[in-house]
Design a protein around this motif. Sequence first.
Motif, PDB file in Angstrom:
ATOM      1  N   GLY A  19       4.550  19.362 -18.248  1.00 10.39           N
ATOM      2  CA  GLY A  19       4.530  18.177 -17.395  1.00 10.39           C
ATOM      3  C   GLY A  19       5.861  17.510 -17.175  1.00 10.39           C
ATOM      4  N   GLY A  20       6.967  18.044 -17.789  1.00  6.07           N
ATOM      5  CA  GLY A  20       8.252  17.379 -17.610  1.00  6.07           C
ATOM      6  C   GLY A  20       9.354  18.001 -18.426  1.00  6.07           C
ATOM      7  N   ALA A  21      10.177  17.145 -19.051  1.00  6.70           N
ATOM      8  CA  ALA A  21      11.310  17.637 -19.835  1.00  6.70           C
ATOM      9  C   ALA A  21      11.714  16.573 -20.841  1.00  6.70           C
ATOM     10  N   VAL A  22      12.441  17.027 -21.881  1.00  9.29           N
ATOM     11  CA  VAL A  22      12.973  16.149 -22.924  1.00  9.29           C
ATOM     12  C   VAL A  22      14.420  16.563 -23.170  1.00  9.29           C
ATOM     13  N   PRO A  23      15.175  15.787 -23.961  1.00 14.06           N
ATOM     14  CA  PRO A  23      16.538  16.215 -24.297  1.00 14.06           C
ATOM     15  C   PRO A  23      16.542  17.597 -24.942  1.00 14.06           C
ATOM     16  N   ARG A  24      17.660  18.285 -24.812  1.00 13.60           N
ATOM     17  CA  ARG A  24      17.762  19.649 -25.313  1.00 13.60           C
ATOM     18  C   ARG A  24      17.486  19.724 -26.797  1.00 13.60           C
ATOM     19  N   ARG A  25      18.037  18.772 -27.582  1.00 12.21           N
ATOM     20  CA  ARG A  25      17.795  18.738 -29.019  1.00 12.21           C
ATOM     21  C   ARG A  25      16.886  17.562 -29.335  1.00 12.21           C
ATOM     22  N   GLU A  26      15.934  17.734 -30.182  1.00 12.08           N
ATOM     23  CA  GLU A  26      14.974  16.702 -30.549  1.00 12.08           C
ATOM     24  C   GLU A  26      15.691  15.437 -31.015  1.00 12.08           C
ATOM     25  N   ASP A  47      14.160  22.857 -13.885  1.00 15.46           N
ATOM     26  CA  ASP A  47      14.433  24.259 -14.238  1.00 15.46           C
ATOM     27  C   ASP A  47      15.935  24.531 -14.206  1.00 15.46           C
ATOM     28  N   ALA A  48      16.618  23.972 -13.186  1.00 10.67           N
ATOM     29  CA  ALA A  48      18.060  24.177 -13.073  1.00 10.67           C
ATOM     30  C   ALA A  48      18.797  23.502 -14.220  1.00 10.67           C
ATOM     31  N   LEU A  49      18.393  22.294 -14.568  1.00 15.26           N
ATOM     32  CA  LEU A  49      19.029  21.574 -15.672  1.00 15.26           C
ATOM     33  C   LEU A  49      18.764  22.266 -17.005  1.00 15.26           C
ATOM     34  N   ALA A  50      17.570  22.820 -17.153  1.00 14.94           N
ATOM     35  CA  ALA A  50      17.244  23.550 -18.381  1.00 14.94           C
ATOM     36  C   ALA A  50      18.088  24.810 -18.502  1.00 14.94           C
ATOM     37  N   SER A  51      18.322  25.500 -17.376  1.00 16.28           N
ATOM     38  CA  SER A  51      19.131  26.720 -17.408  1.00 16.28           C
ATOM     39  C   SER A  51      20.586  26.422 -17.758  1.00 16.28           C
ATOM     40  N   GLU A  52      21.016  25.171 -17.495  1.00 10.14           N
ATOM     41  CA  GLU A  52      22.372  24.763 -17.849  1.00 10.14           C
ATOM     42  C   GLU A  52      22.447  24.229 -19.280  1.00 10.14           C
ATOM     43  N   GLY A  53      21.308  24.192 -19.963  1.00  6.90           N
ATOM     44  CA  GLY A  53      21.283  23.728 -21.340  1.00  6.90           C
ATOM     45  C   GLY A  53      21.295  22.222 -21.492  1.00  6.90           C
ATOM     46  N   LEU A  54      20.984  21.486 -20.410  1.00  2.97           N
ATOM     47  CA  LEU A  54      21.030  20.034 -20.458  1.00  2.97           C
ATOM     48  C   LEU A  54      19.710  19.407 -20.880  1.00  2.97           C
ATOM     49  N   VAL A  55      18.585  20.070 -20.608  1.00  2.21           N
ATOM     50  CA  VAL A  55      17.277  19.545 -20.985  1.00  2.21           C
ATOM     51  C   VAL A  55      16.416  20.690 -21.507  1.00  2.21           C
ATOM     52  N   ARG A  56      15.306  20.315 -22.111  1.00  7.37           N
ATOM     53  CA  ARG A  56      14.328  21.310 -22.568  1.00  7.37           C
ATOM     54  C   ARG A  56      13.009  21.046 -21.861  1.00  7.37           C
ATOM     55  N   ARG A  67      20.362  13.349  -7.292  1.00 11.55           N
ATOM     56  CA  ARG A  67      18.982  13.344  -7.800  1.00 11.55           C
ATOM     57  C   ARG A  67      18.942  13.864  -9.234  1.00 11.55           C
ATOM     58  N   ARG A  68      19.694  14.890  -9.520  1.00 12.37           N
ATOM     59  CA  ARG A  68      19.692  15.435 -10.878  1.00 12.37           C
ATOM     60  C   ARG A  68      20.385  14.486 -11.858  1.00 12.37           C
ATOM     61  N   ALA A  69      21.415  13.780 -11.404  1.00  7.86           N
ATOM     62  CA  ALA A  69      22.036  12.777 -12.268  1.00  7.86           C
ATOM     63  C   ALA A  69      21.034  11.681 -12.605  1.00  7.86           C
TER      64      ALA A  69
END
Length: 364
Positions: A54-61, A41-50, A6-8
């Motif tokens: 309402g959601g998330a975006v790539p870690r770097r703009e 939240d888990a992916l953000a803590s791993e530095g994969l997303v920001r 699911r996270r992939a």
Amino acid sequence: MLTEERRARILREIARRGKIEVTAFAETWGFSEMTIRRDLDALASEGLVRRVRGGAVPRREGAGLLPERGTTRGTLGLIVPDAGRHFSGVIRGAGEAARTAGYRLVVGSSLSSRAEESAQLARMLEAGIDGLLFAPAVGAAPEPLDWEQIRDLPVPVVIVEPAPLRLPTDLRADVVQTDHRHGARIAVEHLAANGYARVALFAPDPVTALTQQRGFRCAVAELALDADVPEVAFGRHGDAPPLSGSVTAFLRHCEEAAVHAAFVGSDEAAALMLLELQRAGSRVPDDFAIVVYGDDSAGLTGTPLSAVALPSLAVGARAAALCVQRLEQDLPASPAKLSLVPYLIARESSRATLARGREMLRVS
């Protein structure tokens, strides 16, 4: 679906679209919003997303989430009625196009069964495909195709080679197909150009027969050829008697009607026709000319057969490329319909001959 899978999928969604919206993604894939928020939240803590509202975006703009070397951007599913003959080319073309775009292709065969077709769809969704290329099982009567099941799929769908099925007018799916009608027309035009004014039709494949018949009749009318000629077209699985007997009866009718040329809708039928003519002492093309539909083995027979070559590789490649476009470019919802044109390969079996006007030897 496992947490890792699911996270992939979430990462692939962000890589393609540059963002993910929790509510829309959860509704599309049938997850709870709470589950998706925990994943983000888990992916953000791993530095994969920001995380954003309402959601998330790539870690770097603007960075996206391009896969690392050796990984793929996603998975396309391809369901075909069978993996032989025409669809082997479709599979190869789709696989090459998918690999070029960075996607993996998984293939399933419905074995021309509606039940297996539905089961394959369920398996592929469970496996987490991102887009589907779907070649319906044609002639799988009495069960109709469940178009509602196709409409409800949460991934982009490209319908491949639906002839002779009538697609629902409200189906929001792309279509890539071979123009079988044009294939029949160019065969008749070729024979007419070589001096055959009476051309018969033998179309035993229920997938293409009725479309070939329409193209055949259109060409006969446009070229002002004799229309009183034998025509055989089996429109449904189970309608056709044994092929060998059908070929013998067809050649007998051609003999009675003084017809010395035919467009033959399958390579198997053409091979039987050659054998039957040889047994009767008839020569190809001196006594009877043939153009076959499909070029899998046409050039390998004792008398090389002229053939209408099918764009199988191109059909698969265009279908896969269109599916990838839908995934990565957010194309407008208006579906596309692409018809790819067959082409003629002229060989010995249809050449012009001075002997074509004499009586064909009797078929026993």
